[in-house]
Design a protein around this motif. Structure first.
Motif, PDB file in Angstrom:
ATOM      1  N   GLU A  34       0.817  -1.214   0.000  1.00 39.49           N
ATOM      2  CA  GLU A  34       0.000   0.000   0.000  1.00 39.49           C
ATOM      3  C   GLU A  34       0.854   1.268   0.000  1.00 39.49           C
ATOM      4  O   GLU A  34       0.536   2.230  -0.693  1.00 39.49           O
ATOM      5  CB  GLU A  34      -0.969  -0.004   1.179  1.00 39.49           C
ATOM      6  CG  GLU A  34      -2.055  -1.064   1.065  1.00 39.49           C
ATOM      7  CD  GLU A  34      -2.894  -0.941  -0.207  1.00 39.49           C
ATOM      8  OE1 GLU A  34      -3.303   0.171  -0.573  1.00 39.49           O
ATOM      9  OE2 GLU A  34      -3.130  -1.982  -0.846  1.00 39.49           O
ATOM     10  N   TRP A  35       1.929   1.288   0.775  1.00 36.47           N
ATOM     11  CA  TRP A  35       2.796   2.460   0.790  1.00 36.47           C
ATOM     12  C   TRP A  35       3.505   2.643  -0.549  1.00 36.47           C
ATOM     13  O   TRP A  35       3.654   3.760  -1.032  1.00 36.47           O
ATOM     14  CB  TRP A  35       3.803   2.403   1.939  1.00 36.47           C
ATOM     15  CG  TRP A  35       3.222   2.984   3.182  1.00 36.47           C
ATOM     16  CD1 TRP A  35       2.733   2.308   4.247  1.00 36.47           C
ATOM     17  CD2 TRP A  35       3.027   4.373   3.466  1.00 36.47           C
ATOM     18  NE1 TRP A  35       2.243   3.191   5.179  1.00 36.47           N
ATOM     19  CE2 TRP A  35       2.413   4.467   4.725  1.00 36.47           C
ATOM     20  CE3 TRP A  35       3.308   5.544   2.771  1.00 36.47           C
ATOM     21  CZ2 TRP A  35       2.085   5.683   5.307  1.00 36.47           C
ATOM     22  CZ3 TRP A  35       2.975   6.757   3.354  1.00 36.47           C
ATOM     23  CH2 TRP A  35       2.372   6.811   4.608  1.00 36.47           C
ATOM     24  N   ARG A  36       3.926   1.532  -1.156  1.00 46.39           N
ATOM     25  CA  ARG A  36       4.586   1.617  -2.462  1.00 46.39           C
ATOM     26  C   ARG A  36       3.617   2.189  -3.496  1.00 46.39           C
ATOM     27  O   ARG A  36       3.978   3.065  -4.280  1.00 46.39           O
ATOM     28  CB  ARG A  36       5.073   0.234  -2.884  1.00 46.39           C
ATOM     29  CG  ARG A  36       5.811   0.234  -4.195  1.00 46.39           C
ATOM     30  CD  ARG A  36       6.377  -1.148  -4.502  1.00 46.39           C
ATOM     31  NE  ARG A  36       7.139  -1.097  -5.712  1.00 46.39           N
ATOM     32  CZ  ARG A  36       6.992  -1.934  -6.717  1.00 46.39           C
ATOM     33  NH1 ARG A  36       6.119  -2.928  -6.620  1.00 46.39           N
ATOM     34  NH2 ARG A  36       7.718  -1.833  -7.802  1.00 46.39           N
ATOM     35  N   THR A  37       2.387   1.713  -3.465  1.00 48.74           N
ATOM     36  CA  THR A  37       1.376   2.230  -4.386  1.00 48.74           C
ATOM     37  C   THR A  37       1.094   3.703  -4.109  1.00 48.74           C
ATOM     38  O   THR A  37       1.004   4.504  -5.037  1.00 48.74           O
ATOM     39  CB  THR A  37       0.074   1.407  -4.290  1.00 48.74           C
ATOM     40  OG1 THR A  37       0.366   0.057  -4.633  1.00 48.74           O
ATOM     41  CG2 THR A  37      -1.001   1.950  -5.220  1.00 48.74           C
ATOM     42  N   ALA A  38       0.979   4.072  -2.854  1.00 47.65           N
ATOM     43  CA  ALA A  38       0.683   5.463  -2.500  1.00 47.65           C
ATOM     44  C   ALA A  38       1.782   6.409  -2.973  1.00 47.65           C
ATOM     45  O   ALA A  38       1.493   7.485  -3.517  1.00 47.65           O
ATOM     46  CB  ALA A  38       0.497   5.594  -0.989  1.00 47.65           C
ATOM     47  N   VAL A  39       3.020   6.012  -2.783  1.00 49.36           N
ATOM     48  CA  VAL A  39       4.142   6.852  -3.230  1.00 49.36           C
ATOM     49  C   VAL A  39       4.122   6.989  -4.750  1.00 49.36           C
ATOM     50  O   VAL A  39       4.308   8.086  -5.294  1.00 49.36           O
ATOM     51  CB  VAL A  39       5.487   6.277  -2.726  1.00 49.36           C
ATOM     52  CG1 VAL A  39       6.665   6.929  -3.413  1.00 49.36           C
ATOM     53  CG2 VAL A  39       5.587   6.440  -1.215  1.00 49.36           C
ATOM     54  N   THR A  40       3.858   5.893  -5.448  1.00 49.47           N
ATOM     55  CA  THR A  40       3.807   5.932  -6.908  1.00 49.47           C
ATOM     56  C   THR A  40       2.646   6.786  -7.391  1.00 49.47           C
ATOM     57  O   THR A  40       2.795   7.575  -8.332  1.00 49.47           O
ATOM     58  CB  THR A  40       3.711   4.508  -7.488  1.00 49.47           C
ATOM     59  OG1 THR A  40       4.810   3.736  -7.006  1.00 49.47           O
ATOM     60  CG2 THR A  40       3.745   4.526  -9.006  1.00 49.47           C
ATOM     61  N   VAL A  41       1.488   6.663  -6.756  1.00 50.54           N
ATOM     62  CA  VAL A  41       0.322   7.471  -7.137  1.00 50.54           C
ATOM     63  C   VAL A  41       0.626   8.957  -6.944  1.00 50.54           C
ATOM     64  O   VAL A  41       0.275   9.787  -7.788  1.00 50.54           O
ATOM     65  CB  VAL A  41      -0.939   7.043  -6.349  1.00 50.54           C
ATOM     66  CG1 VAL A  41      -2.063   8.067  -6.485  1.00 50.54           C
ATOM     67  CG2 VAL A  41      -1.414   5.678  -6.821  1.00 50.54           C
TER      68      VAL A  41
END
Length: 147
Positions: free
Chosen positions: A58-65
């Protein structure tokens, strides 16, 4: 610091505390030496492993978003939340459906365009479908990382 980020950090910290506590209990059970205790301990250790995986994902996705949003903003292609709303703040359903149809057509025309998937995610969100919004943003993030 953005309020949403502070909330996400707080919830993540609480999840890490929970993960550590559950892992400690699982290890304690596994160290008993009793066959049932070892089996239960190993089974309990699956939960912290799953929690770490979800948290990192989730954090990886959030940073990418966020990176995608920054890039779209620089290019002037960031979706604008200009849909009409009721006095109570709810998005007009017909307008959300129209925005969704436009975003879906854009994705169908270019399935490899992370920007189109990003906009589709926000169209799903406006239409009230949070699960598909997250799926669309994950697809956008995956495509963005490949680019």
């Amino acid at each position: 610091m953005r309020r949403g980020l502070a909330g996400a950090l707080l919830l993540s910290a609480l999840l890490v505390l929970y993960i550590v506590a559950v892992a400690d209990r699982g290890l304690a059970l596994a160290r008993t030496g009793e066959p049932v205790g070892v089996a239960l301990g190993l089974a309990v250790l699956v939960l912290p492993a799953l929690g770490v995986w979800v948290l990192v994902r989730e954090w990886r996705t959030a940073v990418t978003v966020q990176r995608m949003a920054d890039e779209l903003q620089r290019e002037g292609r960031l979706p604008v939340d200009d849909l009409p709303r009721s006095p109570g703040g709810r998005i007009d359903r017909a307008a959300a459906d129209e925005a969704f149809a436009t975003a879906r057509a854009e994705v169908e025309g270019s399935t490899d365009d992370w920007g189109a998937w990003f906009r589709l995610g926000f169209a799903y969100d406006a239409a009230g479908d949070r699960r598909r919004a997250r799926e669309s943003l994950r697809t956008a993030a995956r495509l963005y990382r490949r680019a």
